[in-house]
Design a protein around this motif. Structure first.
Motif, PDB file in Angstrom:
ATOM      1  N   MET A 145       0.833  -1.237  -0.111  1.00  0.00           N
ATOM      2  CA  MET A 145       0.014  -0.009  -0.098  1.00  0.00           C
ATOM      3  C   MET A 145       1.001   1.140  -0.026  1.00  0.00           C
ATOM      4  O   MET A 145       2.030   1.308   0.349  1.00  0.00           O
ATOM      5  N   GLN A 146       0.214   2.446  -0.534  1.00  0.00           N
ATOM      6  CA  GLN A 146       1.124   3.570  -0.499  1.00  0.00           C
ATOM      7  C   GLN A 146       0.798   4.520   0.807  1.00  0.00           C
ATOM      8  O   GLN A 146      -0.232   4.565   1.171  1.00  0.00           O
ATOM      9  N   LEU A 147       2.072   4.895   1.324  1.00  0.00           N
ATOM     10  CA  LEU A 147       1.949   5.693   2.533  1.00  0.00           C
ATOM     11  C   LEU A 147       1.493   7.151   2.112  1.00  0.00           C
ATOM     12  O   LEU A 147       0.721   7.579   3.065  1.00  0.00           O
ATOM     13  N   LYS A 148       1.596   7.648   0.988  1.00  0.00           N
ATOM     14  CA  LYS A 148       1.093   9.054   0.717  1.00  0.00           C
ATOM     15  C   LYS A 148      -0.421   8.876   0.809  1.00  0.00           C
ATOM     16  O   LYS A 148      -1.147   7.991   0.472  1.00  0.00           O
ATOM     17  N   SER A 149      -0.989  10.215   1.043  1.00  0.00           N
ATOM     18  CA  SER A 149      -2.138  10.269   0.943  1.00  0.00           C
ATOM     19  C   SER A 149      -3.084   9.888  -0.108  1.00  0.00           C
ATOM     20  O   SER A 149      -2.402   9.915  -1.241  1.00  0.00           O
ATOM     21  N   LEU A 150      -4.131   8.979   0.008  1.00  0.00           N
ATOM     22  CA  LEU A 150      -4.876   8.282  -1.313  1.00  0.00           C
ATOM     23  C   LEU A 150      -5.503   9.359  -1.929  1.00  0.00           C
ATOM     24  O   LEU A 150      -6.110  10.166  -1.392  1.00  0.00           O
ATOM     25  N   ASN A 151      -5.339   9.289  -3.146  1.00  0.00           N
ATOM     26  CA  ASN A 151      -6.175  10.281  -3.982  1.00  0.00           C
ATOM     27  C   ASN A 151      -7.528   9.670  -4.645  1.00  0.00           C
ATOM     28  O   ASN A 151      -8.124  10.002  -5.427  1.00  0.00           O
ATOM     29  N   LYS A 152      -7.941   8.312  -4.233  1.00  0.00           N
ATOM     30  CA  LYS A 152      -9.195   7.918  -4.520  1.00  0.00           C
ATOM     31  C   LYS A 152      -9.594   7.023  -3.334  1.00  0.00           C
ATOM     32  O   LYS A 152      -9.325   7.036  -2.353  1.00  0.00           O
ATOM     33  N   GLY A 153     -11.163   6.722  -3.434  1.00  0.00           N
ATOM     34  CA  GLY A 153     -11.480   6.105  -2.317  1.00  0.00           C
ATOM     35  C   GLY A 153     -12.537   7.121  -1.520  1.00  0.00           C
ATOM     36  O   GLY A 153     -12.433   8.282  -1.777  1.00  0.00           O
ATOM     37  N   PHE A 185     -12.578   8.127   1.509  1.00  0.00           N
ATOM     38  CA  PHE A 185     -11.717   8.721   2.552  1.00  0.00           C
ATOM     39  C   PHE A 185     -10.905   9.844   1.822  1.00  0.00           C
ATOM     40  O   PHE A 185      -9.870  10.055   2.595  1.00  0.00           O
ATOM     41  N   SER A 186     -10.795   9.691   0.653  1.00  0.00           N
ATOM     42  CA  SER A 186      -9.439  10.439  -0.063  1.00  0.00           C
ATOM     43  C   SER A 186      -9.283  11.726   0.350  1.00  0.00           C
ATOM     44  O   SER A 186      -8.344  12.345   0.760  1.00  0.00           O
ATOM     45  N   THR A 187     -10.649  12.717   0.397  1.00  0.00           N
ATOM     46  CA  THR A 187     -10.413  14.050   1.007  1.00  0.00           C
ATOM     47  C   THR A 187      -9.962  14.233   2.389  1.00  0.00           C
ATOM     48  O   THR A 187      -9.240  15.042   2.639  1.00  0.00           O
ATOM     49  N   TYR A 188     -10.230  13.261   3.084  1.00  0.00           N
ATOM     50  CA  TYR A 188      -9.868  13.105   4.485  1.00  0.00           C
ATOM     51  C   TYR A 188      -8.323  12.995   4.674  1.00  0.00           C
ATOM     52  O   TYR A 188      -7.677  13.540   5.488  1.00  0.00           O
TER      53      TYR A 188
END
Length: 233
Positions: free
Chosen positions: A1-9, A11-14
Motif C-alpha cells: 500500500m502507498q503511505l502517501k495520502s490516497l487520491n481515491k476512495g 476517505f480520499s479528501t480526509y
C-alpha cells in the motif's frame, strides 16, 4: 500500500488533509534504515513476516511461484512511499508473494510491535490502513481475475490500453519471459499471442517494445472479447 495520502476512495479528501499525521506516526515506528542490493528478496513467499518495509522510491517486483514451478509476476511497481507486509501484519499469515528489489534500494524497517501499539493509540491510522488495503486488494484481484478468465491476447491488449490511459497500477518488464510470467503463461504462448495482435494490425514492436498501432482497433478488439468496460471511451 502507498503511505502517501490516497487520491481515491471514500476517505480520499480526509487523508489529503491528514497526510502529515499518518507519515509522522509511521516514522516513529521505523527502527532501521539500510541499503539493499539489486535482486534482493525483501519478503519471501511462504515465510513469516516479522516487520514491515517502507520503500520511499525505487522499483520492486511482485512474484508468486506455484508448487508446479509455474510463476506469476504481478509486474513492477515504481515506489513512492510504499509499505509492504501490511497484509501479513494484520493476518499473521505467511508472506503470499516474493517482493524483489529491481534495483539497489534504501529501505526503512517498520517495527510490527511499534505499529501495533500505534494503531491502538491512534485509531485513525487503522482507518487509513483499512482504506489503503481495500483499494490495493480490489486492484490486485481485478488483475488476477482478468488473467484467469480472459485470453492471453485480450489481457495483453487490455494491459496496453490501461497503460495508454495511464491507470495501470503496475508496470511491464523488458524481457519477454518475464512479461509471459506477468500474464501467467509461457514465453512461447506469450509470443504467439503478441504475433496474433500484430497480424490483426492492433499492435507493433518498436525496438523490442510492444506499442499500440491502432487505438480504434484495440478498443474494438477488447469490446468484442466480452469486456464492455467504462475504460472504453
Amino acid at each position: 500500500m502507498q503511505l502517501k495520502s490516497l487520491n481515491k476512495g471514500r476517505f480520499s479528501t480526509y487523508w489529503q488533509s491528514h497526510d502529515n499525521l499518518i507519515e509522522s506516526i509511521i516514522e516513529q515506528c521505523i527502527v532501521e534504515k539500510k541499503i539493499v542490493d539489486e535482486k534482493t528478496i525483501l519478503f519471501r513467499q511462504g515465510c513469516k513476516v516479522h516487520d514491515l518495509i517502507l520503500v520511499y522510491n525505487g522499483t520492486i517486483s511482485i512474484r508468486y511461484e506455484a508448487a508446479n514451478g509455474r510463476r506469476f509476476h504481478l509486474g513492477t511497481v515504481d515506489c513512492d512511499e510504499h509499505v509492504f507486509g501490511e497484509m501479513e501484519f494484520f493476518t499473521s499469515y505467511q508472506c503470499q508473494f516474493d517482493i524483489i528489489a529491481e534495483e539497489a534500494l534504501t529501505i526503512s524497517v517498520v517495527s510490527a510491535d511499534k505499529l501495533y501499539h500505534a494503531l491502538i493509540e491512534h485509531p485513525k491510522l487503522a482507518l487509513f490502513f483499512a482504506s489503503a488495503i481495500a483499494i490495493d486488494y480490489q486492484d490486485t484481484l481485478d488483475i488476477f481475475l482478468k488473467r484467469t478468465l480472459y485470453s492471453i491476447c485480450y489481457n495483453i491488449a487490455f494491459d496496453l490500453y490501461q497503460h495508454h490511459l495511464n491507470i495501470q497500477p503496475v508496470n511491464n518488464f523488458q524481457k519477454n519471459y518475464l512479461e509471459a510470467e506477468r500474464f501467467g503463461t509461457t514465453d512461447r504462448v506469450y509470443r504467439r499471442a503478441v504475433n496474433e495482435l500484430i497480424k490483426l494490425d492492433i499492435v507493433l514492436k518498436n525496438e523490442g517494445k510492444l506499442e499500440i498501432k491502432n487505438i480504434d482497433k484495440l478498443k474494438e478488439f477488447i469490446q468484442c472479447k466480452g469486456e464492455i468496460s467504462d475504460l472504453i471511451i
